[in-house]
Design a protein around this motif. Structure first.
Motif, mmCIF file in Angstrom:
data_model
loop_
_atom_site.group_PDB
_atom_site.id
_atom_site.type_symbol
_atom_site.label_atom_id
_atom_site.label_comp_id
_atom_site.label_asym_id
_atom_site.label_seq_id
_atom_site.Cartn_x
_atom_site.Cartn_y
_atom_site.Cartn_z
ATOM 1 N N LEU A 144 0.850 -1.187 0.000
ATOM 2 C CA LEU A 144 0.000 0.000 0.000
ATOM 3 C C LEU A 144 0.897 1.252 0.000
ATOM 4 C CD1 LEU A 144 -3.051 -0.290 -0.207
ATOM 5 C CD2 LEU A 144 -3.244 0.293 2.180
ATOM 6 N N CYS A 145 2.070 1.081 -0.601
ATOM 7 C CA CYS A 145 3.098 2.140 -0.654
ATOM 8 C C CYS A 145 3.294 2.759 0.726
ATOM 9 C CB CYS A 145 2.758 3.192 -1.701
ATOM 10 S SG CYS A 145 3.066 2.612 -3.377
ATOM 11 N N VAL A 146 3.594 1.876 1.676
ATOM 12 C CA VAL A 146 3.778 2.304 3.067
ATOM 13 C C VAL A 146 4.898 3.341 3.177
ATOM 14 C CG1 VAL A 146 5.393 0.438 3.656
ATOM 15 C CG2 VAL A 146 3.904 1.373 5.414
ATOM 16 N N ASP A 147 5.782 3.351 2.177
ATOM 17 C CA ASP A 147 6.882 4.316 2.189
ATOM 18 C C ASP A 147 6.510 5.612 1.466
ATOM 19 O OD1 ASP A 147 6.670 2.897 -0.123
ATOM 20 O OD2 ASP A 147 8.784 2.425 -0.334
ATOM 21 N N ARG A 148 5.286 5.737 1.006
ATOM 22 C CA ARG A 148 4.795 6.998 0.425
ATOM 23 C C ARG A 148 3.778 7.651 1.354
ATOM 24 N NH1 ARG A 148 4.863 7.687 -5.492
ATOM 25 N NH2 ARG A 148 3.132 9.112 -5.176
ATOM 26 N N ILE A 149 2.844 6.805 1.858
ATOM 27 C CA ILE A 149 1.659 7.390 2.505
ATOM 28 C C ILE A 149 1.982 8.117 3.806
ATOM 29 C CG2 ILE A 149 0.032 5.805 1.402
ATOM 30 C CD1 ILE A 149 -0.013 4.123 3.892
ATOM 31 N N TYR A 150 3.105 7.766 4.448
ATOM 32 C CA TYR A 150 3.500 8.480 5.671
ATOM 33 C C TYR A 150 4.743 9.343 5.445
ATOM 34 C CZ TYR A 150 0.456 4.994 7.898
ATOM 35 O OH TYR A 150 -0.605 4.219 8.252
ATOM 36 N N ASN A 151 5.139 9.483 4.194
ATOM 37 C CA ASN A 151 6.433 10.096 3.880
ATOM 38 C C ASN A 151 6.332 11.615 3.844
ATOM 39 O OD1 ASN A 151 8.892 10.865 2.821
ATOM 40 N ND2 ASN A 151 9.000 9.148 1.385
ATOM 41 N N GLU A 152 6.869 12.254 4.883
ATOM 42 C CA GLU A 152 6.742 13.706 4.974
ATOM 43 C C GLU A 152 7.707 14.445 4.055
ATOM 44 O OE1 GLU A 152 6.703 14.756 9.097
ATOM 45 O OE2 GLU A 152 4.754 13.769 9.384
ATOM 46 N N ASN A 153 8.600 13.707 3.400
ATOM 47 C CA ASN A 153 9.472 14.341 2.412
ATOM 48 C C ASN A 153 8.746 14.569 1.090
ATOM 49 O OD1 ASN A 153 11.759 14.340 4.103
ATOM 50 N ND2 ASN A 153 12.029 12.157 3.671
ATOM 51 N N LEU A 154 7.589 13.937 0.946
ATOM 52 C CA LEU A 154 6.842 14.089 -0.301
ATOM 53 C C LEU A 154 5.780 15.177 -0.113
ATOM 54 C CD1 LEU A 154 6.091 10.341 -1.197
ATOM 55 C CD2 LEU A 154 7.836 11.790 -2.210
ATOM 56 N N PRO A 155 5.442 15.892 -1.201
ATOM 57 C CA PRO A 155 4.308 16.822 -1.110
ATOM 58 C C PRO A 155 3.044 16.046 -0.712
ATOM 59 C CG PRO A 155 5.376 16.941 -3.273
ATOM 60 C CD PRO A 155 6.020 15.821 -2.546
ATOM 61 N N GLU A 156 2.125 16.690 -0.013
ATOM 62 C CA GLU A 156 0.982 15.973 0.541
ATOM 63 C C GLU A 156 0.178 15.235 -0.536
ATOM 64 O OE1 GLU A 156 -0.979 18.227 3.518
ATOM 65 O OE2 GLU A 156 -2.470 16.642 3.851
ATOM 66 N N VAL A 157 0.104 15.845 -1.707
ATOM 67 C CA VAL A 157 -0.689 15.247 -2.787
ATOM 68 C C VAL A 157 -0.121 13.884 -3.207
ATOM 69 C CG1 VAL A 157 0.584 16.382 -4.649
ATOM 70 C CG2 VAL A 157 -1.829 15.801 -4.982
ATOM 71 N N ASP A 158 1.165 13.679 -2.961
ATOM 72 C CA ASP A 158 1.805 12.425 -3.358
ATOM 73 C C ASP A 158 1.747 11.357 -2.266
ATOM 74 O OD1 ASP A 158 2.522 13.144 -5.917
ATOM 75 O OD2 ASP A 158 4.409 14.066 -5.288
ATOM 76 N N ARG A 159 1.182 11.685 -1.103
ATOM 77 C CA ARG A 159 1.167 10.699 -0.012
ATOM 78 C C ARG A 159 -0.001 9.730 -0.140
ATOM 79 N NH1 ARG A 159 2.188 14.972 4.723
ATOM 80 N NH2 ARG A 159 3.889 16.065 3.666
ATOM 81 N N VAL A 160 -0.092 9.127 -1.297
ATOM 82 C CA VAL A 160 -1.055 8.058 -1.584
ATOM 83 C C VAL A 160 -0.284 6.994 -2.342
ATOM 84 C CG1 VAL A 160 -3.129 9.505 -1.664
ATOM 85 C CG2 VAL A 160 -1.755 9.199 -3.730
ATOM 86 N N PRO A 161 -0.809 5.763 -2.421
ATOM 87 C CA PRO A 161 -0.088 4.738 -3.192
ATOM 88 C C PRO A 161 0.171 5.187 -4.633
ATOM 89 C CG PRO A 161 -1.814 3.750 -1.874
ATOM 90 C CD PRO A 161 -1.975 5.224 -1.736
ATOM 91 N N ALA A 162 1.280 4.719 -5.193
ATOM 92 C CA ALA A 162 1.689 5.147 -6.535
ATOM 93 C C ALA A 162 0.600 4.868 -7.570
ATOM 94 C CB ALA A 162 2.990 4.444 -6.920
ATOM 95 N N CYS A 163 -0.108 3.749 -7.415
ATOM 96 C CA CYS A 163 -1.135 3.387 -8.391
ATOM 97 C C CYS A 163 -2.281 4.394 -8.368
ATOM 98 C CB CYS A 163 -1.657 1.979 -8.110
ATOM 99 S SG CYS A 163 -2.328 1.767 -6.445
ATOM 100 N N VAL A 164 -2.620 4.869 -7.153
ATOM 101 C CA VAL A 164 -3.718 5.825 -7.007
ATOM 102 C C VAL A 164 -3.293 7.174 -7.577
ATOM 103 C CG1 VAL A 164 -5.163 7.045 -5.321
ATOM 104 C CG2 VAL A 164 -4.582 4.639 -4.957
ATOM 105 N N ARG A 165 -2.051 7.561 -7.270
ATOM 106 C CA ARG A 165 -1.547 8.862 -7.709
ATOM 107 C C ARG A 165 -1.503 8.942 -9.226
ATOM 108 N NH1 ARG A 165 -1.268 13.314 -8.415
ATOM 109 N NH2 ARG A 165 0.386 14.825 -7.995
ATOM 110 N N THR A 166 -1.209 7.817 -9.863
ATOM 111 C CA THR A 166 -0.954 7.858 -11.304
ATOM 112 C C THR A 166 -2.210 7.634 -12.144
ATOM 113 O OG1 THR A 166 0.826 7.276 -12.825
ATOM 114 C CG2 THR A 166 -0.465 5.465 -11.977
ATOM 115 N N CYS A 167 -3.243 7.043 -11.572
ATOM 116 C CA CYS A 167 -4.411 6.641 -12.383
ATOM 117 C C CYS A 167 -4.998 7.835 -13.128
ATOM 118 C CB CYS A 167 -5.476 5.998 -11.502
ATOM 119 S SG CYS A 167 -6.936 5.510 -12.472
#
Lengths: 248, 291
Positions: A144-167
């Protein structure tokens, strides 16, 4: 421990809208890209440029043809990844404790440092969500892209799984199913979704929104009615123009 | 399911070894000294070869010790524990028999029971799989256990008992095949429940996710050799049960006859175990329009 938690504090997961998915495989590519470069061992490809290429994927899209009793067949694209089940059989069979379900958010993960690559969890999963990496000999699955969804180095809009972000069609939604006010809970309530293979009693978290009913083809006499002249006598500006031109 | 040779060797030989240890543990046959050393060596070798073989299919066998940690939930982990405890208990019992002509019958009895429990735990690795309807049945455990004690009975020279157990194993095998053939259809999983698109109409796979194969198809949608399944079933039940039972009943009981009976039994059991995997269909195949 591979005992399942009695209760998870949150139930993070995906809603996949089968009505909207166009089967473009962008989520597959985004998933492979992100998960090859981040959490755990890369997703290897074997014989990538040869005659029989195979590779590890955490998300695969099947396409089905559904034939209703009457009318045209429908093509439905069906993305499939780990459903992060509440009663995950893949967790309890694990002999090493590498496979576990997190209490804080319900994500099912593999600790690759402890995985011996016995493959039993992949056998236990009815959905084909787990794949053994041929290069690393450890089990890979959707994090579930555990390394994205809690990742404060990423802009908030990107803190979702890669598949969701890209669809590109917005067919994938990420959220907390334990919160009745979350986007995913509302979608599930509004559109009515079903568990995949409920007879396997895995209580999957991820939900699939069924395709909406298709428009019905109108019958020929309905078309005739629609094609009938709407006015016998011309009126308004056109009527004036018609008369004016006649008078010339 | 993919019939990995390491798993076939594991289940057949560890089953035979623990089946033999069961008889030895309850004091059959009554031997000591060199004879005992030879038969205990065979039992331990067979069980250990099986257990070692089971690590060959692991992606990371160097971490296999971690498999002892999850006995609370995992049958595979329990199997590891029972195997070690059975081998240790029977090891102590064997030392007494071989070197001191002393049979600590309580220890032997406990070792015998744990040996059987080990075989049961092995069978449960497969029988617990709800995703493989053919395995998910009591016949899996019954057959594994009966075959283990049959092999042990042949090795301990109990001709009549062995013949009886072999015939029982044969009946269980036929029941397992016959009920197993329809169990996938009865389990309720179809491509419609898998996709939940059955509400619209009849579902069929239009396009698989990739043009090539993948781990899931190789491991769980193994279809190679199924066309020979009928022929193999006949051969395996003849070699596994009928022929060794007849040999043991008809021919005079001696070492040579025992070896012939054991070898035919093993050949048949290996074939039956190959079929156990190759014929087993996993529900994930439904997503691929295959079984």
């Amino acid at each position: 421990m591979t005992d399942l938690p009695k209760l998870t504090q949150r139930k993070l997961g995906l809603v996949i809208d089968l009505d909207t998915c166009v089967g473009c495989h962008a989520c597959v590519t985004a998933c492979k890209g992100w998960n090859t470069e981040n959490y755990g061992a890369p997703l290897s490809d074997i014989d990538a440029y040869g005659a029989n290429p195979v590779g590890t994927f955490l998300n695969r899209i099947h396409s089905y043809e559904v034939q209703p009793e009457q009318g045209c067949a429908q093509t439905i694209h069906f993305p499939k990844s780990c459903l992060h089940c509440d009663d995950a059989p893949c967790v309890t069979v694990c002999p090493t404790g590498a496979s576990y379900k997190r209490v804080e958010d319900g994500i099912v993960l593999v600790n690759e440092e402890h995985c011996i690559g016995c493959g039993l969890c992949a056998w236990a999963c009815p959905y084909g969500a787990r794949e053994m990496d041929a290069a690393e000999g450890v089990m890979k699955k959707c994090t579930l892209c555990v390394d994205r969804i809690y990742n404060e180095n990423l802009p908030e809009v990107d803190r979702v799984p890669a598949c969701v972000r890209t669809c590109p069609t917005g067919a994938r939604h990420f959220g907390d199913f334990s919160d009745p006010q979350s986007n995913v809970s509302k979608l599930v309530k509004e559109r009515g979704s079903l568990d995949l293979m409920p007879e396997q009693a895995t209580k999957p978290i991820n939900q699939y929104l069924p395709p909406r009913p298709k428009d019905k083809m109108v019958s020929s006499d309905q078309i005739e009615t629609l094609l009938k002249p709407v006015a016998k006598e011309p009126k308004g500006f056109l009527s004036w123009l018609d008369k004016a031109l006649d008078a010339l | 399911m993919h019939p990995a040779p390491s798993i076939i060797i594991f289940t057949v030989f560890s089953g035979l070894g623990f089946g033999l240890l069961f008889w030895l543990g309850i004091g059959i046959p009554d031997i000591s000294g060199w004879n005992a050393l030879a038969i205990y060596f065979f039992a331990f070798a067979s069980a250990v070869i099986g257990l070692v073989a089971s690590t060959f299919h692991l992606g990371n066998p160097q971490r296999a010790w971690r498999a002892f940690t999850q006995w609370r939930s995992s049958w595979l982990s329990r199997e590891g524990w029972f195997a070690v405890i059975a081998l240790m208990t029977m090891g102590i019992y064997a030392l007494g028999i071989i070197f001191f002509e002393y049979a600590a019958s309580t220890i032997g009895f406990i070792g015998a029971i744990i040996s059987l429990v080990t075989v049961f735990a092995t069978s449960m690795i497969y029988a617990q799989m709800k995703t493989v309807p053919r395995w998910n049945h009591w016949t899996t455990s019954a057959l594994f256990l009966t075959l283990a004690v049959s092999g042990g009975a042949i090795l301990t020279g109990q001709s009549k008992t062995a013949a009886g157990l072999l015939l029982l194993a044969g009946i269980l095998q036929v029941v397992a095949w016959m009920t197993g053939d329809t169990r996938f259809g009865e389990c309720g999983s179809t491509i419609e429940t898998a996709t939940q698109l059955g509400g619209i109409g009849k579902v069929r796979l239009f396009e698989p996710p990739h043009t090539g194969s993948n781990y899931l198809l190789k491991e769980m949608v193994y279809t190679v050799g199924r066309k020979h399944a009928g022929k193999l079933r006949k051969w395996s039940i003849m070699l596994m049960c009928v022929v060794p039972a007849l040999i043991l009943l008809v021919l005079p009981a001696n070492l040579f006859v025992g070896i012939i009976a054991l070898l035919t039994h093993l050949a048949g059991t290996l074939a039956s175990r190959w079929l156990f995997f190759a014929e087993a269909e996993h529900v994930v195949g439904l997503y691929y329009g295959r079984r």
